[in-house]
Design an enzyme around this catalytic site. Structure first.
Site, short mmCIF file in Angstrom:
data_model
loop_
_atom_site.label_atom_id
_atom_site.label_comp_id
_atom_site.label_asym_id
_atom_site.label_seq_id
_atom_site.Cartn_x
_atom_site.Cartn_y
_atom_site.Cartn_z
N GLY A 19 1.82 5.04 -0.60
CA GLY A 19 1.12 6.31 -0.83
C GLY A 19 2.12 7.38 -1.20
O GLY A 19 2.24 7.81 -2.34
N GLU A 73 0.82 -1.22 0.00
CA GLU A 73 0.00 0.00 0.00
C GLU A 73 0.85 1.27 0.00
O GLU A 73 0.82 2.04 0.95
CB GLU A 73 -0.87 0.04 1.26
CG GLU A 73 -1.72 -1.17 1.48
CD GLU A 73 -2.37 -1.20 2.86
OE1 GLU A 73 -3.46 -1.76 2.97
OE2 GLU A 73 -1.77 -0.67 3.82
N TYR A 118 0.48 14.05 1.58
CA TYR A 118 0.22 14.57 2.92
C TYR A 118 0.30 16.10 2.99
O TYR A 118 0.79 16.67 3.97
CB TYR A 118 1.14 13.89 3.96
CG TYR A 118 0.99 12.39 3.93
CD1 TYR A 118 -0.20 11.79 4.35
CD2 TYR A 118 1.99 11.57 3.41
CE1 TYR A 118 -0.37 10.42 4.28
CE2 TYR A 118 1.82 10.19 3.34
CZ TYR A 118 0.63 9.63 3.77
OH TYR A 118 0.45 8.28 3.70
N TYR A 129 5.67 17.11 12.20
CA TYR A 129 6.69 16.06 12.31
C TYR A 129 8.11 16.60 12.32
O TYR A 129 9.05 15.83 12.21
CB TYR A 129 6.57 15.07 11.13
CG TYR A 129 5.19 14.57 10.85
CD1 TYR A 129 4.48 13.84 11.81
CD2 TYR A 129 4.59 14.78 9.61
CE1 TYR A 129 3.22 13.36 11.54
CE2 TYR A 129 3.32 14.31 9.34
CZ TYR A 129 2.64 13.60 10.31
OH TYR A 129 1.38 13.13 10.04
N ARG A 188 3.33 19.31 7.51
CA ARG A 188 4.32 18.31 7.93
C ARG A 188 5.50 18.90 8.72
O ARG A 188 5.93 18.29 9.70
CB ARG A 188 4.81 17.50 6.73
CG ARG A 188 3.72 16.57 6.18
CD ARG A 188 4.25 15.59 5.15
NE ARG A 188 5.17 14.63 5.72
CZ ARG A 188 6.48 14.67 5.61
NH1 ARG A 188 7.06 15.62 4.90
NH2 ARG A 188 7.23 13.76 6.18
N CYS A 234 -0.18 32.92 12.04
CA CYS A 234 0.14 33.49 13.34
C CYS A 234 0.62 32.38 14.27
O CYS A 234 -0.08 31.98 15.21
CB CYS A 234 -1.09 34.15 13.94
SG CYS A 234 -1.74 35.41 12.86
N GLU A 235 1.80 31.87 13.98
CA GLU A 235 2.31 30.72 14.70
C GLU A 235 3.80 30.64 14.37
O GLU A 235 4.16 30.57 13.20
CB GLU A 235 1.56 29.47 14.19
CG GLU A 235 2.20 28.14 14.43
CD GLU A 235 2.26 27.79 15.89
OE1 GLU A 235 1.23 27.89 16.58
OE2 GLU A 235 3.37 27.42 16.36
C1 LIG Z 1 -0.49 5.59 5.85
C2 LIG Z 1 -0.68 4.19 5.46
C3 LIG Z 1 -0.18 3.73 4.23
C4 LIG Z 1 0.61 4.60 3.30
O1 LIG Z 1 1.81 5.03 3.87
P1 LIG Z 1 2.87 5.80 2.96
O2 LIG Z 1 3.93 6.19 3.94
O3 LIG Z 1 2.20 6.96 2.36
O4 LIG Z 1 3.34 4.82 1.94
C5 LIG Z 1 -0.43 2.42 3.88
N1 LIG Z 1 -1.14 1.60 4.69
C6 LIG Z 1 -1.63 2.01 5.88
C7 LIG Z 1 -2.40 1.07 6.71
C8 LIG Z 1 -1.42 3.31 6.31
O5 LIG Z 1 -1.88 3.70 7.49
#
Ligand SMILES: *Cc1c(COP(=O)(O)O)cnc(C)c1O
Length: 507
Positions: free
Chosen positions: A352, A350, A459, A402, A398, A429-430
């Site tokens: 992202g 998965e 993100y 983070y 971010r 304002c931060e």
């Molecule tokens: C956030 C998340 C992702 C994607 O994470 P990336 O760092 O964007 O690759 C995949 N699976 C789950 C369950 C997540 O919470």
């Protein structure tokens, strides 16, 4: 998602750092940031493939000058190189497909929608052969409206509402990733009440947490997500069981007539550069699948190894290509399935950030600049230049969330003035409203110049806010050398539209 640590790691030799340190290195600069020979250089791995500088020194996206994008669409502007997004999606698909082809008939890649979900990005992912992960009813609605096959959608979330679960069930979503024993029982009940069957994957916490170059392996994990593989001292009702929540959930899932237990899932962190953490998680989870087989005589069909693949935000980050991660993971899966005599489950991942992040860049217009004196670590005084832009934590939270590092370049020209240590800040304002904490920018960058910040596809848009009543930026996609809006710029009128005040003269 969790990103507890600042992105650090050993410096690697990139285009910029390969040059001898220029005069003007600042005592305030972090160790990883050398004074650049050329502050206008574009380090390849930070930028979408379509980004370059033209003969006049202006940054271009597929040949479109930054100034033209800013003029046409305004700033702040999130610019996505659609071709780059698609190429990264394809690289994951083909890399994992190839690595797992003879082992378990290939692999499925789910685009983690939460990183950058819009109708367009969901459609691009699907058109490139990816599936789509969602984490709420809203994300599910976007994926469905984009035309993604419901059977190719996953629904995540540690606290899904009844409405969200029912929606997923009735729409025919391919997998619901269940996070707890409580949720499993509740989902089974809901499905039974409606005469439906819930396709379930169980999210396991294998005690591996990975970030950048390291992973931590423990038995227990103190986090809200998932079902632990470690024996618990008691269950949610206070009974002493000595069994792991994961095994309790498997038993409950197998016993529930309204549940089809497809497989298991784990997700071990974010911004991960090495395959070793993924490999250890895969080993632990496959050992658990062997226990399930021994206890219940069932070999579960699917194993999802999650996302978290790292990208370059600054020149010190050097992510591995998807095919390399895939090969290392396939080796780990091959070894563990052989050891336990398991048939290889269908593998999925998965990603992202690694698809959406590098495809995006943000264009800002510079406003105020000023230089402040700061106490340097050696007791002397050093100067820090502040460069304020027309966005900030509302379009990219971010850095404040983070402590994330980014970099920036001047985009409308390639100034030859000496680079000076600069801090790019927003207009909120931060005081934590930082866009780029440390970057050497030419000393004459001034009001009206454009800055481009790379690797902002993931993100940012999805985490945007309206703090200080700032309307959120437009998103434009560039393909075939042309730019088009995919998310229109928000207006102050949009913000006022939600106001319901009885005394409002505009009502
Ligand atoms: C956030 C998340 C992702 C994607 O994470 P990336 O760092 O964007 O690759 C995949 N699976 C789950 C369950 C997540 O919470």
């Amino acid at each position: 998602m969790s990103e507890p640590d600042k992105t650090t790691g050993p410096a690697v030799v990139g285009k910029e750092s390969a040059q001898p340190p220029a005069a003007g290195a600042s005592l305030l600069a972090p160790d990883w940031l050398p004074a650049p020979g050329d502050a206008n250089a574009l380090t390849d791995r930070l930028w979408a493939a379509g980004v370059a500088r033209d003969g006049a020194g202006q940054l271009t996206v597929q040949g479109i000058p930054a100034a033209e994008l800013a003029e046409t669409f305004g700033t702040p502007l999130l610019v996505v190189d659609e071709d780059d997004f698609r190429a990264r999606a394809r690289a994951f698909k083909s890399g994992f497909e190839a690595a797992f082809a003879d082992l378990c008939g290939g692999a499925d890649v789910y685009f983690a929608g939460k990183s950058f979900l819009t109708l367009s990005t969901a459609r691009w992912a699907a058109e490139e052969g990816l599936r789509v992960d969602t984490a709420s009813g809203g994300e599910l609605a976007i994926a469905l409206r984009a035309g993604v096959d419901p059977a190719h959608i996953g629904l995540h979330g540690n606290n899904k509402s009844d409405a969200e679960m029912l929606d997923a069930l009735t729409q025919g979503v391919g997998r619901i990733i269940v996070d707890s024993v409580d949720e499993l029982r509740h989902l089974a009940e809901l499905a039974a009440q409606h005469g439906l069957t819930a396709p379930v994957m169980l999210r396991l916490t294998p005690g591996v947490h990975a970030h950048t170059h390291e992973f931590i392996a423990t038995a227990h994990e103190d986090q809200k997500f998932g079902l632990s593989l470690a024996p618990a001292t008691g269950d949610d009702d206070g009974n002493v069981t000595g069994r792991s929540p994961a095994s309790v959930a498997v038993e409950a899932a197998l016993a529930a007539e309204s549940v089809e237990l497809i497989g298991v899932h784990c997700h071990i962190g974010s911004q991960i550069f090495e395959a070793d953490g993924f490999a250890l998680a895969a080993q632990r989870v496959l050992a658990f699948l062997a226990e399930v087989r021994d206890a219940h005589g069932v070999e579960l069909a699917e194993l999802d190894l999650g996302g978290g693949h790292g990208i370059a935000y600054t020149a010190v980050d050097a992510p591995r290509p998807p095919a390399q991660i895939a090969a290392a993971l396939a080796e780990a899966v091959r070894a563990a399935t052989a050891e336990h005599g398991l048939a290889c489950p269908r593998i999925s991942i998965e990603p992202g950030r690694a698809i959406a992040g590098p495809a995006g860049l943000t264009l800002y217009t510079v406003g105020v600049t000023k230089t402040v004196d700061v106490d340097a670590p050696d007791g002397t005084t050093a100067a820090r230049r502040y460069v304020a832009v027309d966005g900030g934590m509302s379009d990219n939270p971010r850095p404040v969330l983070y402590d994330a590092d980014y970099t920036a370049v001047c985009a409308n020209r390639a100034p030859q003035a000496t680079p000076v240590l600069s801090r790019v800040v927003g207009k909120h304002c931060e005081s934590g409203d930082i866009v780029v904490k440390d970057v050497y920018l030419p000393s004459d960058v001034a009001r009206g110049d454009l800055l481009a910040v790379p690797a902002t596809g993931a993100y940012t848009h999805v985490m945007g806010s309206n703090y200080n009543a700032l309307p959120r930026p437009a998103v434009v996609a560039v393909t075939g050398g042309a730019a088009r809006t995919i998310i229109r710029r928000e207006t102050v009128a949009d913000l006022l539209d939600r106001e319901v005040d009885p005394q409002d003269p505009a009502r």
